[in-house]
Motif scaffolding. Structure first.
Motif, mmCIF file in Angstrom:
data_model
loop_
_atom_site.group_PDB
_atom_site.id
_atom_site.type_symbol
_atom_site.label_atom_id
_atom_site.label_comp_id
_atom_site.label_asym_id
_atom_site.label_seq_id
_atom_site.Cartn_x
_atom_site.Cartn_y
_atom_site.Cartn_z
ATOM 1 N N LEU A 160 -29.233 -11.139 8.647
ATOM 2 C CA LEU A 160 -28.367 -12.198 8.111
ATOM 3 C C LEU A 160 -27.044 -12.263 8.848
ATOM 4 C CD1 LEU A 160 -28.967 -11.807 4.261
ATOM 5 C CD2 LEU A 160 -29.992 -13.469 5.812
ATOM 6 N N GLU A 161 -26.573 -11.108 9.293
ATOM 7 C CA GLU A 161 -25.308 -11.077 10.039
ATOM 8 C C GLU A 161 -25.491 -11.592 11.463
ATOM 9 O OE1 GLU A 161 -21.905 -7.764 11.340
ATOM 10 O OE2 GLU A 161 -23.299 -7.356 9.684
ATOM 11 N N LEU A 162 -26.608 -11.250 12.073
ATOM 12 C CA LEU A 162 -26.829 -11.648 13.462
ATOM 13 C C LEU A 162 -27.191 -13.124 13.602
ATOM 14 C CD1 LEU A 162 -28.898 -8.550 14.630
ATOM 15 C CD2 LEU A 162 -26.585 -9.147 15.386
ATOM 16 N N ASP B 45 -24.500 -16.379 20.190
ATOM 17 C CA ASP B 45 -24.870 -15.737 21.450
ATOM 18 C C ASP B 45 -25.949 -14.675 21.279
ATOM 19 O OD1 ASP B 45 -23.168 -14.150 19.986
ATOM 20 O OD2 ASP B 45 -22.080 -13.354 21.727
ATOM 21 N N CYS B 46 -26.530 -14.562 20.076
ATOM 22 C CA CYS B 46 -27.585 -13.577 19.828
ATOM 23 C C CYS B 46 -28.943 -14.225 20.068
ATOM 24 C CB CYS B 46 -27.490 -13.033 18.405
ATOM 25 S SG CYS B 46 -28.727 -11.771 18.035
ATOM 26 N N THR B 47 -29.611 -13.826 21.128
ATOM 27 C CA THR B 47 -30.925 -14.391 21.477
ATOM 28 C C THR B 47 -32.055 -13.377 21.353
ATOM 29 O OG1 THR B 47 -30.569 -13.865 23.806
ATOM 30 C CG2 THR B 47 -29.882 -16.059 23.050
ATOM 31 N N ALA B 48 -31.718 -12.087 21.184
ATOM 32 C CA ALA B 48 -32.737 -11.048 21.044
ATOM 33 C C ALA B 48 -32.116 -9.847 20.345
ATOM 34 C CB ALA B 48 -33.311 -10.634 22.400
ATOM 35 N N LEU C 268 -35.536 -19.527 11.758
ATOM 36 C CA LEU C 268 -35.745 -19.136 13.148
ATOM 37 C C LEU C 268 -37.167 -18.620 13.342
ATOM 38 C CD1 LEU C 268 -32.420 -17.256 13.991
ATOM 39 C CD2 LEU C 268 -33.018 -19.629 14.464
ATOM 40 N N THR C 269 -37.761 -18.956 14.477
ATOM 41 C CA THR C 269 -39.103 -18.512 14.810
ATOM 42 C C THR C 269 -39.029 -17.412 15.866
ATOM 43 O OG1 THR C 269 -39.986 -20.711 14.385
ATOM 44 C CG2 THR C 269 -41.353 -19.223 15.675
ATOM 45 N N ILE D 290 -35.696 -16.378 18.770
ATOM 46 C CA ILE D 290 -35.026 -15.095 18.923
ATOM 47 C C ILE D 290 -36.074 -14.008 19.108
ATOM 48 C CG2 ILE D 290 -34.930 -14.659 16.424
ATOM 49 C CD1 ILE D 290 -32.125 -13.409 16.953
ATOM 50 N N GLY D 291 -35.830 -13.082 20.006
ATOM 51 C CA GLY D 291 -36.766 -11.992 20.251
ATOM 52 C C GLY D 291 -36.423 -10.764 19.431
#
Length: 350
Positions: free
Chosen positions: A19-21, A26-29, A50-51, A56-57
């Motif tokens: 939930l924070e990320l 700029d968080c993609t993984a 988000l999928t 996001i990885g």
């Protein structure tokens, strides 16, 4: 890059961290320090639309399946997985993308199309009592699964076919468990099968002893999104199910979990006082990633299973395959066809 987040190693903290990320552009993984954090991360990302991995990885450690982590299991060393079946006194057939038992003379043909697999992990002890005699839950990393599978049936027919174009085409949704028998054959156990055409329901119940139910069902495809609906019973007051799925990219190489859940080359059914294994074969599944956009389901609990409160751990789509079913074999006696008797039994018969 966002700074590292540190706390405990649980799925609960993974959820809070997710939930924070998710609000950080700029968080993609995410690199999780252990695999128990991953189910919480996946749940948080799912709730925020988000999928994974498209948006996001997520990567973890410990060589633990997401399902085992979700149930709080300890990692199983890879070298211990195959010998476990031998220590229990039998060799379980490997999970393979094609059948190890080709069907030479089909007794039934079907087409499974526009199909979605939804799966949740569950402790084997919670479902063992729902399986027929002579079988036990099939597991991967000590975990078994509950499946909810809606699809469009096409071209059901006897023998080698061809299938019937009208009577053999209808919507179906099944609730399933995964089993292995005393001869090491993996299979599916159907707890319920809802179908929208009455004649196949009657044939399935009377001829194959499967728990078919006649239901009002519909499959719609709109702008690439599939909506499966089901309302059980003639009065329309029975359990209902609605799943909305967006198919995604093809899967070039299915994971061990994806193969375990989909590469099933038979079903176990109660049959005239004993348990039978009915083999099937088809081409390897053309699996796709899929996104679950909505789910409101009563069929799983109506089948006697606990309510699945978390999102499914696996969502897969396939355009479908053509299927051939063989003749049933008894689970308890190797090589003996259901309905036959041994030579000793025949000589004793009057």
């Amino acid at each position: 890059m966002p700074p590292p987040l540190r706390d405990d190693w649980s799925a609960g903290y993974g959820y809070l961290a997710g939930l924070e990320l998710v609000v950080q552009p700029d968080c993609t993984a995410v690199l999780a320090a252990n695999d128990q954090l991953k189910p919480g991360l996946l749940r948080a990302f799912h709730e925020r639309g988000l999928t994974v991995p498209a948006d996001i990885g997520v990567v973890g450690f410990d060589d633990m399946s997401p399902s085992a982590a979700a149930l709080g299991r300890k990692p199983v060393p890879p070298t211990d997985r195959r010998p476990r079946a031998r220590r229990q006194g039998m060799e379980i057939e490997p999970v393979t993308p094609t059948t190890p038992r080709p069907v030479r003379r089909p007794a039934l043909v079907q087409g499974w199309h526009e199909l979605t697999f939804l799966h949740w992990p569950v402790e084997p002890d919670r479902v063992a009592g729902l399986l027929p005699a002579g079988t036990r839950p099939d597991t991967l990393d000590g975990v078994t699964y509950v499946g909810l599978v809606p699809f469009l049936m096409r071209g059901v027919g006897l023998g080698p076919g061809p299938g019937l174009p009208y009577l053999g085409t209808f919507c179906e949704t099944n609730v399933r468990l995964y089993s292995v028998d005393e001869r090491g054959r993996r299979g599916v156990v159907f707890l319920s099968l809802d179908a929208s055409r009455l004649l196949p329901v009657l044939v399935g119940r009377l001829g194959v002893r499967l728990p078919y139910v006649w239901s009002a069902m519909r499959l719609r495809r709109t702008n690439g999104v599939l909506t499966y609906t089901c309302r059980r019973g003639a009065t329309g007051r029975g359990p209902t199910s609605r799943a909305v799925v967006r198919p995604g990219a093809p899967i070039a190489r299915p994971s061990p979990l994806e193969l375990f859940l989909t590469a099933r080359w038979g079903m176990h059914v109660p049959w005239h006082g004993r348990t039978a294994h009915i083999p099937n074969e088809h081409a390897p599944w053309p699996l796709h990633r899929a996104e679950l956009l909505g789910l409101d389901d009563d069929l799983v609990t109506a089948a006697g299973l606990p309510r699945m409160t978390d999102p499914p751990i696996s969502v897969l789509y396939t355009p479908g395959v053509s299927v051939r079913f063989g003749r049933p074999d008894s689970v308890g006696t190797a090589g003996l066809r259901v309905g036959e008797r041994s030579g000793i039994e025949k000589r004793r018969a009057p």
